[in-house]
Design an enzyme around this catalytic site. Structure first.
Site, mmCIF file in Angstrom:
data_model
loop_
_atom_site.group_PDB
_atom_site.id
_atom_site.type_symbol
_atom_site.label_atom_id
_atom_site.label_comp_id
_atom_site.label_asym_id
_atom_site.label_seq_id
_atom_site.Cartn_x
_atom_site.Cartn_y
_atom_site.Cartn_z
ATOM 1 N N ASP A 568 27.767 65.901 116.554
ATOM 2 C CA ASP A 568 27.598 66.894 117.604
ATOM 3 C C ASP A 568 26.391 66.479 118.443
ATOM 4 O OD1 ASP A 568 27.828 69.302 119.056
ATOM 5 O OD2 ASP A 568 26.352 70.254 117.763
ATOM 6 N N ASP A 1013 25.304 70.989 113.457
ATOM 7 C CA ASP A 1013 24.355 72.044 113.091
ATOM 8 C C ASP A 1013 24.893 73.451 113.295
ATOM 9 O OD1 ASP A 1013 22.416 73.003 115.925
ATOM 10 O OD2 ASP A 1013 24.300 71.908 115.956
ATOM 11 N N ASP A 1017 30.902 73.199 114.316
ATOM 12 C CA ASP A 1017 30.995 71.885 113.679
ATOM 13 C C ASP A 1017 31.562 71.954 112.259
ATOM 14 O OD1 ASP A 1017 29.713 70.674 115.911
ATOM 15 O OD2 ASP A 1017 27.789 71.365 115.150
#
Length: 1306
Positions: A568, A1013, A1017
């Protein structure tokens, strides 16, 4: 207007206070203090229908013929506050309003949530509509003068609206619904169908522990195998070992695991006991009394005080806040540290404040795991209204910034959402372990062949010597001993049965060919490796105080074989700490030169700001040019646009202002304020917090938020805005809107969102708007190229007709029990159109420390890094360049398609241009190049000639992925993506992230790692072979779903290149060594059986065979597997390409397995033959020979291990040589027991020099080929690791040849 005056003033001070039938009201927020609104709309005994009870006369009356009130209105002006006292924002004065009761002739239409009650047909009076918004439960009363004809025109519309607005009782039918009678737990649970509030996270009880634990353990196929072996050994014809001894290995493993499981479960029992015995205040006999959590039942009313934990899932009935708001922290539930708002319905909150008896019925859905939804309705005081997720607080949450709340229990104990979600995510399986099972299958084939050879050999031997069995060794048909059994048949069942029994007996003798101890050894080694990873100070994040977490013990070695990293961007590569940097307002660009807001205050730019008695917790930089524009007295279009721009930033959000009083005096311009309020903003999104803080820095401070209104301090003047409705951001609309009523009674919709979703809903351009729109788009492109996160801000006025239509639809959607989210999106589309663009924002999300260096090291290691982000393409490219993911020498391939055909053409053109050929359908796996100097993948067969020299970077957006991943274009994308060094996916949804990971995972054998995080995700993390969570600003959902967790992205470099390399090398060698160690022992027994007429006779004692893999040789394996290092961490970080040994599978592969087996075959022959040759002419007995073989094989395998140890430390010496000493000690003890047949053998053997020379000769001859092979290989064909190790030793010099144990970096 000054902050000290009432917010809303009457425009006619002389207006009469007498009620007027034709008076019009603005936002009606004050209701009677004696009866709740919900209970007041009833038919009286005379048939009169009362819409509102008469309010008690107060200090000031309602003005007539005006749209505003004369008095200061209450704390929640737009709310249904039926029993509370209303206050001005600034003053605590109690103001009460009075309304005349409607008469029977009044024609009224009352909309309560989703219910309408038509009144009489009189045409003399106007209609009034009272409507409640969804989340805030705000009632807006609009009394307008309308003609009877108007009402007749809308008759059909009202009828249809009435029909659609009614609750669909069939949605929650009786068999699917749960009935909760408020404050009546006995009636609620009259059928005893609900569980109590006692929870149990433990697996076992005293009664169920043994059977349940054994059942779980025997899910391992290997355990069933050894159970079958032990059972066979209990049969008299197959009793090769003693019946007790044969059970020892399995019992040892079962007991060790049971003790570990039992200890862990005892800790769970202790935690459950502490949790269940906590106390809460429960309403009993009219008073709140302490009651243990485990005794709380559904239907009971519970009171929770500040900072206490919620004991069960409760629907809020009231809070200490007059507007019914409560703030909770859900960290224990979803990991998010930000405060969330929950609301008590004003109907129940009013009744509580009056002290009324609490009673009613809640009809809710069955218990489920969805913590983000709750569907229910409540019948209270003869009225029914909907309940949503904003009205329920869940077990495990904590009450914050609220003195108390009162709620009714709807789900308790194991049925709470927290307990239903307590199941752990599915465990992942190591790739090396799957390979190990492949080799275990080969060992099983070897075992079968050996047993078959022994059985067939025995059959042939018996057939040849069937007439001499009573005179030859190893077999006999009759008893030789004199007595009652003399001459009788002795355990002889005929040749066919003897062959069968010989086959089964051979399985028992050779059972450790399948190493049962390997499972325990691997678990212990992984545990030790995890301990050192957690304790590594180089992976400790001092900024957040978070250390590395190892949440899965099954895949440590997979960290050393990663080939693809899917990352990410926001919060993973960046800090996710947003700073407002740029603003485009009315077509002009601001933010080029920023100065601290405090500095402008000192320059007396804003007098109001200089004298305010509050300050932001964090300082914000502002643009002086924009600040001067805001403080001009002009009223032109630009000034209005700037005003609405910052008003939208302050109002269009769900941020909660938290005010704390700083008692220490602060001085500014020689003026001291005794009390200075510090405002801190709590929000679910760092973007929202940054925008609200920026608006505050420019003079638009969000000061207060309740369920029905917000208060914004505009340069010292506090303005109150009624919130009529809020459409929160969702991934489909990609925007957020709020409908607010201004103090002058204007209604506006304020919208902010992504540019892709905003420009399509703007109003048609005129010449002026076209210029602003074009300039804004140019500024957005500029911001994106600088790596800023962008949002577009727009607004428009709502007419009365539009507002009424929207409110009608909004009420229906917000109270719907089915498809509520879809209906709300459709409702939002009514007002999110024809917007006037106000400007755009640019927020900076800085890169984390060390990200560029970490990505560069990972790329040098041959790992491909793909970034999957939801940001704009320009923003992602800019961040990619700044973090060295993209380089200037790369040729970018951009795929932005709006249809399947367009995407197909773009992919085909890119493949043709860059020479990427389509891989064969049956051979799509990628082959890793064996040369460590080459860091790109080599496509098998057809792609070798297609590899280009110019590095490629693929950039693709989420819209294109919709067509590619859902159609037959996946293989095209796969071919192109795997030919590129970098892949950057922009504007991707969470499920698209998981689909990209699956694209590589399903088509290659390469190891994938996903790191993120946030909650978006989680699907990607769970899909990848290895999931890593970042302890960031977006909560802890990613951490809770991950296998490993850490504080910064840069730690990934050390995790993979150092710990991943060590773990893979250790586990790979550990598995091969265990196969060798057990196979050499079994083959030694096999050679002996071939020399004893295939009789499955053993020269070793039963205990020696059992202790071999459990005690004699197990400890060195564990120590070396935990502590051994082939290279130091400095060397591994300095030369990242050394990591390639992992994904090239150099430490464990089929080639090494067969070499190990060949070496094992040689060593077993030497081990068996040399003692046989030396003692051929002696009179040594078989037990002495067995004692010699036992000692020799233990010393042999330990020296074999010592030859491969790369890093000798004190513990390693103790383990390796200590195991040899322990073996001698055990042999002495066993040979000292008179009842054993080997009694005293060690004492006779140890006196003979031949004994020691034989052992020495065995070691030298057995290990000589291995030694020569290693020497020749390292001289002529050294690996990269061997070269680096030699260089490391030469750098350290002779004084540093003995490495020291550094526990922190192990």
């Amino acid at each position: 207007m000054t902050s000290g005056q009432p917010l809303l003033q009457s425009s006619d001070p002389s207006a009469s206070s007498q009620p007027c039938p034709s008076c019009g009201f603005g936002s009606l927020g004050c209701l009677c203090s004696n009866d709740s609104f919900s209970s007041s709309i009833i038919n009286d005994p005379q048939g009169n229908l009362f819409g509102l009870d008469c309010l008690e006369k107060g200090d000031k009356d309602l003005s007539v013929g005006d749209t505003r009130f004369h008095s200061s209105v209450g704390e929640s002006f737009g709310s249904v506050e039926t029993t509370q006292q209303f206050h001005s924002v600034e003053t605590p004065r109690i103001e009460r309003l009075s309304l005349e009761c409607p008469t029977h002739e009044n024609k009224r239409l009352v909309s309560w949530g989703a219910m309408e009650l038509p009144h009489s047909n009189s045409s003399n009076t106007p209609s009034a509509s009272f409507e409640i918004s969804r989340g805030s439960s705000v009632v807006h009363a609009k009394v307008g003068s309308r003609a009877l004809s108007s009402l007749h025109d809308n008759k059909s519309q009202r009828k249809s609206r009435h029909k659609s607005s009614q609750f669909d009782d069939n949605v929650l039918c009786e068999e699917d619904a749960r009935f909760i009678y408020i404050n009546d737990p006995r009636r609620t649970n009259d059928k005893y169908e609900f569980t109590g509030n006692e929870i149990r996270t433990s697996k076992y009880t005293l009664i169920t522990f043994l059977p349940k634990n054994l059942f779980i353990q025997f899910h391992r196929v290997a355990y069933l195998y050894f159970l079958a072996i032990a059972a066979l050994n209990q049969l008299p014809p197959l009793a090769v070992f003693g019946r007790t001894v044969s059970l020892f290995p399995l019992l040892f493993v079962l007991c060790v695991t049971a003790i570990k499981d039992g200890y862990e479960d005892w800790r769970r029992h202790r935690s459950d006991r502490n949790e269940n015995n906590r106390e809460a205040l429960v309403l009993q006999s009219g008073h709140f009394q302490h009651k243990r959590w485990k005794k709380i039942r559904a239907g009971e009313v519970v009171k929770i005080c500040a900072d206490e934990t919620i004991p069960c899932d409760m629907v809020l009935l009231g809070t200490s806040d007059p507007s019914g708001i409560a703030y909770i922290q859900t960290m224990n539930l979803d990991g998010e540290s930000n405060l969330k708002t929950r609301y008590a319905r004003q109907e129940t909150s009013s009744a509580l404040s009056e002290g009324c008896t609490i009673s009613g019925l809640i009809r809710c859905e069955r218990p489920n795991r969805n913590i983000y939804e709750f569907t229910a309705n409540m019948e209270f005081n003869r009225h029914k209204f909907s309940l949503s997720q904003s009205n329920i607080v869940l077990r495990g949450c904590q009450l914050k910034n609220t003195d108390w709340i009162i709620g009714v229990v709807v789900y308790a104990g194991q049925e709470t959402k927290a307990m239903l979600n307590s199941a752990a995510s599915p465990s992942k399986r190591s790739k090396l372990e799957s390979y190990m099972n492949r080799e275990t299958l080969w060992l099983s084939i070897f075992l079968f062949i050996m047993c078959l050879v022994v059985a067939l050999g025995m059959g042939l031997w018996l057939a040849r010597y069937k007439d001499q069995l009573d005179t030859l060794p190893y077999y006999r048909k009759t008893y030789f001993t004199h007595g009652k059994d003399y001459g009788k048949r002795y355990k002889y069942y005929g040749i066919p049965m003897e062959i069968f029994f010989s086959f089964l007996s051979s399985i028992i003798v050779f059972q450790i060919m399948i190493p049962i101890s390997l499972y325990i050894t691997m678990e212990l080694v992984r545990l030790g490796q995890s301990y050192f990873m957690i304790g590594d100070r180089h992976m400790y994040d001092y900024s957040s105080g978070s250390r590395f977490q190892c949440r899965s013990l099954n895949i440590n070695e997979d960290l050393g074989q990663v080939r693809y990293i899917f990352s990410d961007k926001t919060g993973t590569l960046t800090e996710n700490k947003m700073e407002f940097q740029r603003a485009s307002v009315y077509g002009k660009n601001y933010g080029g030169s920023l100065v601290a807001a405090d500095q402008l205050q000192k320059e007396n730019l804003s007098a109001a700001a200089a004298h305010r008695r509050w300050k932001l917790k964090s300082s914000i930089a502002v643009d002086p040019k924009l600040m001067r524009l805001l403080h001009k007295d002009s009223v032109g279009d630009e000034r209005i646009a700037v005003h609405e721009f910052f008003l939208t930033l302050a109002a269009c959000n769900t941020v909660i202002p938290i005010r704390t009083c700083d008692r220490s005096s602060s001085c500014a311009e020689s003026q001291c304020h005794e009390d200075v309020e510090t405002i801190e903003y709590q929000g679910e999104s760092p973007d929202e917090q940054a925008l609200v803080a920026a608006a505050s820095a420019y003079g638009y401070t969000l000061f207060e938020r309740t369920s029905g209104h917000i208060v914004i301090d505009v340069n010292g003047e506090k303005l109150r805005f009624d919130v009529l409705g809020l459409h929160e951001f969702d991934s489909l609309r990609k925007r957020m809107s709020v409908v607010i009523r201004f103090p002058n009674d204007d209604v506006k919709v304020l919208v902010k969102g992504a540019d892709t979703s905003m420009f399509s809903i703007l109003a048609k351009d005129n010449e002026r708007d076209h210029h602003v729109r074009h300039a804004t788009q140019c500024h957005l492109t500029e911001y994106s190229s600088q790596g800023l996160r962008t949002l577009v801000v727009a607004a428009r006025d709502l007419s009365e007709a539009e507002l009424e239509l929207w409110q009608c639809r909004f009420d229906d959607a917000s109270t719907s029990l089915t498809d509520r989210a879809t209906k709300l999106r459709q409702t939002a589309a009514l007002i999110e159109c024809d917007l006037n663009v106000l400007g755009a924002t640019g927020i900076e999300d800085k890169l984390q420390d060390g990200v560029p260096e970490a990505i560069e090291s990972l790329r040098q290691a041959g790992i491909k890094v793909w970034v999957l982000t939801g940001d704009k393409q320009e923003t992602a490219i800019s961040i990619g360049l700044s973090c060295k993911l993209l380089t200037m020498d790369m040729e970018q391939i951009i795929i932005n398609g709006n249809s399947e055909n367009e995407c197909r053409k773009l992919l085909a053109d890119a493949k043709a241009k860059h020479g990427v050929k389509t891989s064969d359908g049956g051979n799509r796996n990628l082959k890793c190049n064996k040369n460590a100097e080459i860091d790109y993948l080599e496509i098998s067969e057809g792609k070798k000639e297609g590899i280009v020299k110019v590095p490629l970077a693929l950039i693709i957006d989420g819209n294109s992925l919709v067509y590619i991943l859902e159609k037959d274009l996946e293989s095209e994308l796969f071919d192109l993506a795997t030919s590129c060094k970098v892949v950057l996916c922009c504007r991707v949804a969470p499920l698209q992230k998981a689909a990209i990971v699956d694209l590589i995972k399903s088509r290659t054998d390469d190891m994938t790692l996903a790191i993120g995080d946030g909650a978006n995700d989680v699907s990607m993390i769970q899909m990848a072979d290895v999931g890593v969570g970042i302890c960031g600003q977006e909560g802890r959902q990613a951490v809770m779903a991950s296998d490993f967790a850490m504080g910064q992205f840069r730690f990934l470099n050390r995790l993979l290149l150092v710990h991943g390399h060590w773990n893979y090398q250790r586990i790979g060698y550990l598995v091969l060594y265990n196969f060798y160690r057990n196979a050499v022992f079994v083959l030694m027994l096999f050679w002996y059986i071939l020399c004893t007429a295939f009789s499955t006779t053993s020269a070793l004692t039963d205990w020696s065979s059992v202790f071999y893999s459990v005690i004699y040789t197990s400890v060195p394996t564990i120590v070396v597997g935990t502590l051994d290092k082939d290279l130091s961490h400095r060397t591994l970080l300095q030369y990242p390409k050394l990591y390639g040994a992992g994904y090239r599978q150099e430490a464990y592969n089929m080639h090494l397995f067969w070499i190990t087996m060949a070496d094992t075959l040689w060593q077993s022959l030497v081990l068996f033959s040399i003692p046989l040759f030396i003692y051929k002419e002696s009179t040594i007995d078989i037990w002495s020979m067995g004692s010699l073989w036992t000692i020799a094989v233990v010393i042999l395998v330990n020296i074999h291990l010592a030859m491969d140890v790369q890093r000798w430390v004190f513990i390693t010496h103790v383990a390796v040589w200590g195991s040899v000493i322990i073996t001698f000690a055990c042999m002495v003890v066993l040979d000292s027991i008179p009842v054993f047949p080997n009694y005293g053998t060690i004492y006779h053997l140890a006196k003979s020099p031949t004994y020691w020379l034989t052992i020495l000769l065995i070691i030298v001859i057995a290990l000589l080929p291995r030694f020569l092979f290693k020497v020749v290989h390292q001289i002529f064909w050294p690996s990269d690791i061997q070269i680096a190790r030699e260089a490391e030793i030469l750098r350290r010099g002779p004084d540093h040849l003995r490495p020291r144990l550094d526990g922190r970096s192990s």
